[in-house]
Motif scaffolding. Sequence first.
Motif, mmCIF file in Angstrom:
data_model
loop_
_atom_site.group_PDB
_atom_site.id
_atom_site.type_symbol
_atom_site.label_atom_id
_atom_site.label_comp_id
_atom_site.label_asym_id
_atom_site.label_seq_id
_atom_site.Cartn_x
_atom_site.Cartn_y
_atom_site.Cartn_z
ATOM 1 N N SER A 69 0.672 -1.276 0.080
ATOM 2 C CA SER A 69 -0.134 0.080 -0.104
ATOM 3 C C SER A 69 0.916 1.024 -0.129
ATOM 4 N N ASN A 70 0.306 2.175 -0.713
ATOM 5 C CA ASN A 70 1.135 3.657 -0.716
ATOM 6 C C ASN A 70 0.433 4.417 0.335
ATOM 7 N N ALA A 71 -0.464 4.014 1.145
ATOM 8 C CA ALA A 71 -1.141 4.695 2.177
ATOM 9 C C ALA A 71 -0.245 5.301 2.952
ATOM 10 N N GLU A 76 -2.399 3.053 7.560
ATOM 11 C CA GLU A 76 -3.162 1.971 7.149
ATOM 12 C C GLU A 76 -3.594 0.972 8.310
ATOM 13 N N SER A 98 -7.779 3.465 5.345
ATOM 14 C CA SER A 98 -6.498 4.075 4.662
ATOM 15 C C SER A 98 -6.530 5.431 4.581
ATOM 16 N N GLU A 157 -4.382 8.257 2.359
ATOM 17 C CA GLU A 157 -3.342 8.591 1.543
ATOM 18 C C GLU A 157 -2.589 9.883 1.780
ATOM 19 N N SER A 210 -3.853 13.857 1.723
ATOM 20 C CA SER A 210 -5.336 13.884 1.556
ATOM 21 C C SER A 210 -5.982 14.661 2.916
ATOM 22 N N THR A 264 -1.225 16.035 5.640
ATOM 23 C CA THR A 264 -2.259 14.848 5.467
ATOM 24 C C THR A 264 -3.226 15.025 6.614
#
Length: 330
Positions: free
Chosen positions: A2-4, A7, A36, A38, A41, A206
Motif C-alpha cells: 500500500s502507498n497509504a 493503514e 486507509s 493517502e 489527503s 495529511t
Amino acid sequence: MSNALVEITNLNVTFSLSTGLFKKQQLHAVNDVSLSIEPGSIVGLVGESGSGKSTLGRALLQLEKSSGGTIYFDGLDLSAATFADLRALRQQTAMIFQDPFSSFNPRQTIGQAISEVLRVHNKRPKELIDARVDELLTLTGLSRDYKDRYPSQLSGGQCQRAAIARSLAIEPRLIVADECVAALDVSIQAQIVNLLDDLSKKMGLTILFIAHDLAIVRHLCDAIAIMYLGRIVETGPTDVIFDSPRHPYTAALLSAIPDINPDNSLEQVSLMGEPPSPLNLPSGCAFHTRCHKATAECGKALPPQMQINNHQSYACILPMEAANSLPNEE
C-alpha cells in the motif's frame, strides 16, 4: 504494497469500566475498524457523539492503547513500535483539540508555548527559534504581536489559530484535527476550515478531520469515513458519498443537512430513537434498531463489508437501492 501514509486494519480499542462493587464491564469504543489515509489527503471521520471517532484518532497517534488489530504509519507497525519508533512518530504527527484554551498552559504566552515545541523537538537552533515563532504565527493568520499574549487574552478563533501554529512547529506529515471547529462560531469555523485547506495544499499535509458536521466535511475533505457505535459503516470519496450514499445511516446524516434551496425536496430519512449504549450493543448490525429499512436478518449477524469499487465500501446486507432510499410513505 500500500502507498497509504496510514493503514489501519481490524483495529479494536476497549476500555474496562467499573459498573458497581467488584463489577467490571467492557466498553468497545472501536470495533474492527479498517481505514486507509493517502499522503496529502484530507479524510473526514464523521459520526454522532459517542461513535468512537476521537478514540480512533487518539489510537492512531498512540495516545490510546489498542486491544487488537494493526496501525501502520508510513510502513511502521505501531503495534510493535519501540520507544525510538514512538519518538519518531511524535516528530511526524500532531493533534489539534476541540478546546484550544484547555490545550495551552495558561501560564505560558503563545510564543513560549510554540517555542517549547521547537526547542524540545530540536527543530531550530536557539538563535532562530524566535524568528520561526513569528513565521508560524504569520502562516496561520496571526501577527507576531500575539506571541506575547496569554491564551486567555485571545478569542476562540485566535486561540485555535495559535494551536494550529503550535502543531505546525514540529513540521508534521499527519495532523489529527479532533472536532477543532465545533466550539467556534459559524463564521469563525469557515475561517479555520479554509486555513486548514490552504495549509494542506501549501505544505502537503495529511489531515484526519474528525467532525459531526457533514456540511463542513463536504467543503474540506477529499474522502469520508462514516462511523457508528465504534464501526465504520461506509467510506468513499466525498462527492461519491454525497451523491450516492449506500448505508442507511449515511443517508440519514446527509438528509439532516440544512438546505436553503426552496426547490429541493424536504423529504428526510429519519433516525428512530436514540443510539444504543456502547456497553450493551445490539446483536448483528448495531444500526438495525434505528434503521427504517431493517429486516429480521439485520439483527442476526454483522453485515459484511461490501466493496462497490476500489474507492467506496459499506457495511449493510440491504440492496444498494434500498439502503439509499427514503422510508416508504404510509
